[in-house]
Design a protein around this motif. Sequence first.
Motif, PDB file in Angstrom:
ATOM      1  N   ALA A 231       2.796 -11.969   0.480  1.00  0.00           N
ATOM      2  CA  ALA A 231       3.021 -11.762  -1.163  1.00  0.00           C
ATOM      3  C   ALA A 231       2.415 -10.415  -1.439  1.00  0.00           C
ATOM      4  CB  ALA A 231       2.256 -12.790  -1.655  1.00  0.00           C
ATOM      5  N   ALA A 232       1.148  -9.931  -0.570  1.00  0.00           N
ATOM      6  CA  ALA A 232       0.561  -8.540  -0.828  1.00  0.00           C
ATOM      7  C   ALA A 232       1.801  -7.255  -0.394  1.00  0.00           C
ATOM      8  CB  ALA A 232      -0.458  -8.325   0.015  1.00  0.00           C
ATOM      9  N   LEU A 235       4.301  -7.448  -3.319  1.00  0.00           N
ATOM     10  CA  LEU A 235       3.606  -6.805  -4.469  1.00  0.00           C
ATOM     11  C   LEU A 235       3.695  -5.429  -4.439  1.00  0.00           C
ATOM     12  CD1 LEU A 235       2.690  -7.688  -7.242  1.00  0.00           C
ATOM     13  CD2 LEU A 235       0.530  -7.624  -6.216  1.00  0.00           C
ATOM     14  N   PRO A 282       6.678 -10.232  -4.551  1.00  0.00           N
ATOM     15  CA  PRO A 282       5.857 -11.184  -3.906  1.00  0.00           C
ATOM     16  C   PRO A 282       6.690 -12.468  -3.483  1.00  0.00           C
ATOM     17  CG  PRO A 282       4.837 -10.596  -5.779  1.00  0.00           C
ATOM     18  CD  PRO A 282       6.127  -9.927  -5.844  1.00  0.00           C
TER      19      PRO A 282
END
Lengths: 299, 249
Positions: A231-232, A235, A282
């Motif tokens: 997800a990081a 993002l 993400p």
Amino acid sequence: MKSGPLDYFAREAARTARTAPWLTAVSVLTVAIALVLVGLFAMVFFNASRLIGELGQSLSVNIYIKDAASSEDVAVAEKLVRQRQGVHDVRVLTPDMDRARNKALLDPTLLEGLDEEAIPGQAVIEAELDTKLQGRADVEELVSWARTIEAVQNVDDVSFGAEKLRLLFAVVEISRTVGTVLSIALLAGALFFVFSTIRLAVYARREEIEILRIVGATDAFIRAPFYIGGAAQGLLGALLAMAFLALLHVELRGLVHEVYLLNVSWSLMPPSMILWLLLGGPILGVLGSAVSIGRYLRT
Amino acid sequence: MIQLYHVHKRYPNGVDALVDINMRIREGEFVFLTGPSGAGKTTLIKLLLVMERVTDGQILIGGRNVHVLRDGSIPFLRRNIGVVFQDFKLIRSRTVHENVAVALEILGIPRREVERRVMAILESVGLDNRASHLPSDISAGEQQRVAVARALVNEPAILIADEPTGNLDADLSVEIMGLLLEANRKGTSILLATHDRSLLDRYGLRTQTLNRGFLVEDRPRVDTGRPPTGPIPNVTGSRMSTFSSGGEP
């Protein structure tokens, strides 16, 4: 104070990224590039749709009447026009009124010695039509309505620029199809890249995962850092994409307003698009991670 | 605490690793599991940790039949069992502190409490000054002490050790045995697999002998005249915590 597991997951996600920093960077860039291109497609499509919507919002409809038409014929046609929702400012012009209008448009020097009958004049019903054209089907419905009026005795022609509207919608629909296919391919490519990155990270930490299982870690506990890592990455990619698109947006606005002198009242990049792009990163990351770690844990 | 009834394990290649094993380890007991290589010691340990499933028979741990345990419940069983391996099984990229802390972090214990308990157990195994070292920076004996600390930090009801002294010299073996005996004195039931005869002779604990998959001997504990090795007498009630099937990280 941070809760234990969240703090642990964040630390482990950072550790996973450190396991293969270059690969992680390339993965972030892949997501960013995919989202920039998808964002560009979305921008083109959104603005083209919006532009057509604006163009088709208020159409001028002209119903030309044959010379042989009786006043009843005109009344029937006028009634049909008025019956449609969104029609306003209906005006009926006789041939003389039309001729007078045409005459007013011509240079007086050209009219010297000219027989008044030589100036064209045709009975016409003019109307303004408020529409919300959203696709080709709306144009076709309008064409069908026009044909109903054309079918009235002694109606010569109904004109509202149908061909131009058809062409515009065709261009938008083709670009939407091409853009959707390319977007899916780009997102699938980015997803595969994130999947591969996380898979390598999982492989590099397989011994560690085995130990975690032995000491009683649940699959969810093992998965969580990889999800957070994915997800990081996503993002970060999305933020990079947004930064690029924002710059592009500023440049485009300048171009539209100052170079082409167009007064575009809407934002070229709507907030919903920004939100979807920010979420898209993400989502890509978590999906890639889920597939990758899920496959490993099932083996 | 641990009961095996007619346990049979056959691997997919047709090899019978364990045949009709009946065994009972009582709460607070320290039992050696011995036998030559290939006798089935490691298979038995894998069955107890549910790393493998029995082909036939039943295993009860803390009264719970592990044969019918769903996959999702296995981690909760393992949290009640500390494990020590011959090759230490430490996470190489994590410090001594982190290696021990992980056994508490999986339980979702707050960081401050993790810190307190990790430092306490490291101090008890004499490694508090090595907390920030990586496993590669400490000796084999120290690595095994870290593994013991990790196995004991959440105070499990059972500790299973698979050849924990196999890679250590005699002095270090005694050191590790000292830590395990201390844990046993505090009430942890211990099953220690070893083929080191000197270890068996030295401590004279109850010994189960496997050979070619069969349990061939159950030798009771003998008094060696050495310091007490059994459980403290007033340990009552089960230390086996209830493990649920989900809801925890």
